[in-house]
Design an enzyme around this catalytic site. Structure first.
Site, mmCIF file in Angstrom:
data_model
loop_
_atom_site.group_PDB
_atom_site.id
_atom_site.type_symbol
_atom_site.label_atom_id
_atom_site.label_comp_id
_atom_site.label_asym_id
_atom_site.label_seq_id
_atom_site.Cartn_x
_atom_site.Cartn_y
_atom_site.Cartn_z
ATOM 1 N N GLY A 136 5.639 -31.518 20.787
ATOM 2 C CA GLY A 136 5.518 -31.584 20.731
ATOM 3 C C GLY A 136 4.917 -32.414 19.688
ATOM 4 O O GLY A 136 3.896 -32.591 18.210
ATOM 5 N N ASP A 141 2.091 -36.845 17.616
ATOM 6 C CA ASP A 141 0.956 -37.217 16.709
ATOM 7 C C ASP A 141 0.056 -35.969 16.538
ATOM 8 O O ASP A 141 -0.622 -35.566 17.456
ATOM 9 C CB ASP A 141 0.116 -38.386 17.229
ATOM 10 C CG ASP A 141 0.930 -39.639 17.384
ATOM 11 O OD1 ASP A 141 1.751 -39.904 16.498
ATOM 12 O OD2 ASP A 141 0.738 -40.340 18.388
ATOM 13 N N THR A 142 0.076 -35.457 15.392
ATOM 14 C CA THR A 142 -0.413 -34.106 15.157
ATOM 15 C C THR A 142 -0.891 -33.973 13.724
ATOM 16 O O THR A 142 -0.492 -34.758 12.872
ATOM 17 C CB THR A 142 0.748 -33.114 15.406
ATOM 18 O OG1 THR A 142 1.247 -33.305 16.721
ATOM 19 C CG2 THR A 142 0.333 -31.678 15.232
ATOM 20 N N ILE A 143 -1.725 -32.996 13.458
ATOM 21 C CA ILE A 143 -2.004 -32.623 12.075
ATOM 22 C C ILE A 143 -1.554 -31.184 11.877
ATOM 23 O O ILE A 143 -1.630 -30.352 12.798
ATOM 24 C CB ILE A 143 -3.497 -32.782 11.687
ATOM 25 C CG1 ILE A 143 -4.415 -31.854 12.530
ATOM 26 C CG2 ILE A 143 -3.926 -34.235 11.803
ATOM 27 C CD1 ILE A 143 -4.781 -30.558 11.881
ATOM 28 N N MET A 176 5.078 -31.878 11.302
ATOM 29 C CA MET A 176 4.485 -32.572 12.447
ATOM 30 C C MET A 176 5.494 -33.525 13.097
ATOM 31 O O MET A 176 6.464 -33.916 12.474
ATOM 32 C CB MET A 176 3.262 -33.369 11.985
ATOM 33 C CG MET A 176 2.171 -32.538 11.357
ATOM 34 S SD MET A 176 0.931 -33.567 10.513
ATOM 35 C CE MET A 176 1.568 -33.591 8.842
#
Length: 569
Positions: free
Chosen positions: A376, A377-379, A459
Site C-alpha cells: 500500500g 500516496d499516504t500520510i 509511507m
C-alpha cells in the site's frame, strides 16, 4: 612564497582532518546520518507529515485532549493540507496503546467494494485488470467512521472542538508546503474532471509552494460531520450527494454501501525480533510482510555484515522477495478467506523460507510458500499524550488524489483503493461485491517487555514493509537514534508479484538505492545478480515517537524526505 606554501599545506591538512574527524565525531555521537536533532519532551509529542498539522495536534493535547483526539484533529487538517495523499474519501488504520490497560488495540477502518459491482461487470467491459482512475476502482471511504470509532472509545474532547482547527484552516487557507506542491503539480492532469479542477486547481493550476489554498466546500463538509456525527457522512446529506454524483458519473458506489459500512476492531499481531516485539495489523493490509521479513533476517548477524553493506542489502532484498511472494498469494480480506496469518508469521515457517535464500546470488523468481505445512500516496502520523497513551495512525486515498472523482460541493475526492483487487478468479484477493481490497497502508508499533517503545510508520505503497524493516534494524541491530534511523539511506526493491495478479518481472526486479550508500557496495550487489536502478524518490516518509521510561520522556522524529515535523511540550 615560502609562507604561502606553509599556509597552503596547513589548509590541506586541516581539510583532511575535517574530512576524517568530523564523520568520526558524527559516528561517536550517533549522528552519522541525522539531518536534525530529535525532539524530546515530557508531556506530549506529535509527529506528522505537515508542520501545521503537528501544531494542531499539540494544541489539542494542551487543551486536555487524548493522543487519539489529537490524531483525528491532525488527520482532518491533512485532508486539506495534503490532499495528494489522504482525505475524507479514503481509509485509515490505527494501532493504539492505552497505558491504563497496558494493551494495544487495532482498528481496520477500510471500506468495501460496491455491492452492485460484480466480476462480470468488469468482464463485460473487456477488462483484465481494474483501472486505477475513474469510477470503477472506487470503494467505500472508511476514514470518518474510523474517527468516530476511535473517538467513542478513547476520545476526551467533543468532536466539534477536535475538527474546529481544520475547519478554520479550510476557510482561511494555509500556505502549501514544498513537497506537497511538487506532488500536487503532478496531478494536474486530473483537471479534466470539472469538479476536481474547481476544488483543487484554483485558477486552472495547482498551487505553488507558499501559495495560500482554501477549500470552503471541505469546511462545510467537516462542519456537518462535527455537528451530525458519523451518520451525517454515511446516512445523511453527504451520503446522498455521493450517491447522486456516482450515478451520474458511472460509479457503482451507492447510498446503501455507505449506510451499511462499519469499521472493525482487530487484534494486532506480532513477532519477536532480538528481544523486541514488533506489531502490525493483520490483512487485508500488508503489515505482516514486515514480520515475515524480520523472522527471516533474525537468522543472520546483520550488524556484523555492516549497515547498508552489499551483504546486508542482499539479505534484506532476498527476504523481501520471499515475503512478497506470500503477500501476492495470501493477503486479502479475512472475511472472505481463511487466511494462514499465524503460520505465515511463525518462526518455523521463516526457517523453511530462509533455506531458499542464497547468500551469494539474487533470486530471479520466488514462488509463494505453503504456510499450512505448519498445521500500500499516504500520510502517517503518531501522537503521544501525558497519560502515556500512543497512537500509530495511517490514512490514504491510495494513488495521488485517489480516483480523481470529486462529488459535487463536498471538497474531497473518492479513493481508488479498489484498483488493488485482482480479476483473477479463484485468487484470495479476487474482486467480489462488499469485500475489502488488499491494502498497502500499515501502522507499526514496537514494545519491549510488554511496555511501549516506538510508534512509527513509513509511507509509500510497496515501500512500507521494506521501510518498517529498515527502521527496526537501524534501531535494534545498529543502535541508531530515532532520527538517524529515519534519515539513514534506504533501499527500495520493485518487481515482486502483486496481489492484483501482476506477475513478478523475470529479471528479479530492480533495486533502487539512495545516495549515501557506497559505490563499492553497489558494484558488489551487481556481482550478486541485482539490477540497480536510479531514482531520486520513492523511499517513503517516516514519523516516529519513542518512549523513554527511565526519564519519563518522549523522543520524536520526522525525516527530511518530506515536509514533516515533530514537536512536543
Amino acid at each position: 612564497m615560502k609562507r604561502a606554501f606553509v599556509f597552503t599545506n596547513i589548509s590541506i591538512i586541516l581539510l583532511f582532518l575535517l574530512a576524517v574527524l568530523l564523520p568520526a565525531a558524527d559516528r561517536l555521537t550517533g549522528r552519522e546520518f541525522t539531518t536534525r536533532s530529535e525532539v524530546i519532551a515530557s508531556h506530549g509529542m506529535a509527529a506528522t507529515s505537515q508542520p501545521l498539522a503537528t501544531g494542531i495536534a499539540l494544541d489539542i493535547l494542551k487543551k486536555g485532549g487524548s493522543a487519539i483526539d489529537a490524531a483525528i484533529a491532525a488527520n482532518a487538517a491533512l485532508g486539506l493540507m495534503e490532499p495528494t495523499g489522504n482525505g475524507l474519501g479514503g481509509d485509515l488504520f490505527a494501532i493504539v496503546w492505552i497505558d491504563s490497560e497496558q494493551k494495544l488495540y487495532g482498528l481496520n477502518a477500510s471500506g468495501r467494494s460496491p455491492k452492485g459491482l460484480t466480476l462480470e461487470d468488469f468482464r463485460d467491459r473487456g477488462l483484465d485488470m481494474i483501472p486505477s482512475r475513474g469510477p470503477l476502482p472506487v470503494s467505500v471511504p472508511g476514514v470518518v467512521d474510523g474517527w468516530f470509532e476511535l473517538h467513542e472509545r478513547f476520545g476526551k474532547l467533543p468532536m466539534k472542538e477536535i475538527l474546529a482547527p481544520a475547519i478554520q484552516y479550510c476557510r482561511e487557507g494555509f500556505p502549501v508546503s514544498q513537497v506537497i506542491a511538487y506532488y500536487w503539480k503532478g496531478s494536474e492532469f486530473l483537471g479534466e474532471n470539472p469538479n476536481f479542477a474547481k476544488t483543487f486547481l484554483p485558477g486552472g493550476k495547482s498551487p505553488e509552494a507558499g501559495e495560500i489554498f482554501r477549500n470552503p466546500d471541505l469546511a462545510e463538509t467537516l462542519t456537518k460531520i462535527a455537528e451530525g456525527g458519523r451518520d451525517a457522512y454515511y446516512k445523511g446529506e453527504i451520503a446522498r450527494t455521493i450517491d447522486e454524483y456516482s450515478k451520474k458519473n458511472g460509479c457503482f458506489l451507492r447510498y446503501e454501501d455507505l449506510a451499511s459500512h462499519t469499521s472493525t476492531w482487530v487484534e494486532p499481531v506480532s513477532t519477536s525480533y532480538r528481544g523486541y516485539d514488533v506489531w502490525e495489523l493483520p490483512p487485508n493490509g500488508q503489515g505482516i510482510a514486515a514480520l515475515q521479513m524480520l523472522n527471516i533476517l533474525e537468522g543472520y548477524n546483520l550488524k556484523e555484515m555492516g549497515h547498508n553493506s552489499a551483504d546486508y542489502l542482499h539479505h534484506m532484498v532476498e527476504a523481501k522477495k520471499l515475503a512478497f511472494a506470500d503477500r501476492a498469494e495470501f493477503y486479502s480480506d479475512p472475511a472472505f478467506n481463511d487466511l494462514p496469518v499465524t503460520e505465515l508469521i511463525s518462526k518455523e515457517y521463516a526457517n523453511e523460507r530462509r533455506k531458499l535464500l542464497d547468500p551469494m546470488r539474487a533470486q530471479r523468481n520466488v514462488p509463494a510458500g505453503n504456510p499450512r505445512l505448519q498445521n500500500g500516496d499516504t500520510i502517517y502520523l503518531t501522537v503521544a499524550d501525558k497519560n502515556h497513551n500512543m497512537i500509530s495512525f495511517i490514512q490514504s486515498n491510495y494513488m495521488g488524489f485517489g480516483s480523481g472523482l470529486v462529488p459535487d460541493g463536498l471538497g474531497f475526492g473518492l479513493q481508488n483503493r479498489g484498483a488493488l483487487f485482482t480479476l483473477k478468479e479463484g485468487h484470495f484477493n479476487q474482486y467480489e461485491p462488499g469485500k475489502r481490497p488488499f491494502h498497502t497502508i500499515i501502522p507499526a508499533f514496537v514494545t519491549k517487555d510488554g511496555t511501549p517503545f516506538i510508534s512509527f510508520g513509513v509511507m509509500g505503497g510497496d515501500m512500507q514493509p521494506q521501510g518498517h524493516v529498515q527502521i527496526v534494524c537501524n534501531i535494534i541491530d545498529f543502535g541508531m537514534s530515532l532520527q538517524e534511523a529515519g534519515d539513514a539511506p534506504r533501499y527500495r526493491h520493485t518487481g515482486s508479484p502483486q496481489p492484483t495478479g501482476a506477475e513478478a518481472v523475470p529479471n528479479g526486479g530492480t533495486l533502487y538505492l539512495e545516495s549515501g550508500i557506497e559505490t563499492t557496495y553497489k558494484l558488489n550487489l551487481v556481482r550478486k545478480g541485482h539490477r540497480i536502478g536510479f531514482t531520486s524518490g520513492g523511499f517513503g516518509g517516516y514519523q516516529a515517537i519513542m518512549y523513554d521510561p527511565q526519564n519519563n520522556v518522549y523522543h520524536g522524529a520526522s525525516e527530511s524526505r518530506k515536509d514533516g515535523h515533530a514537536a512536543g511540550y
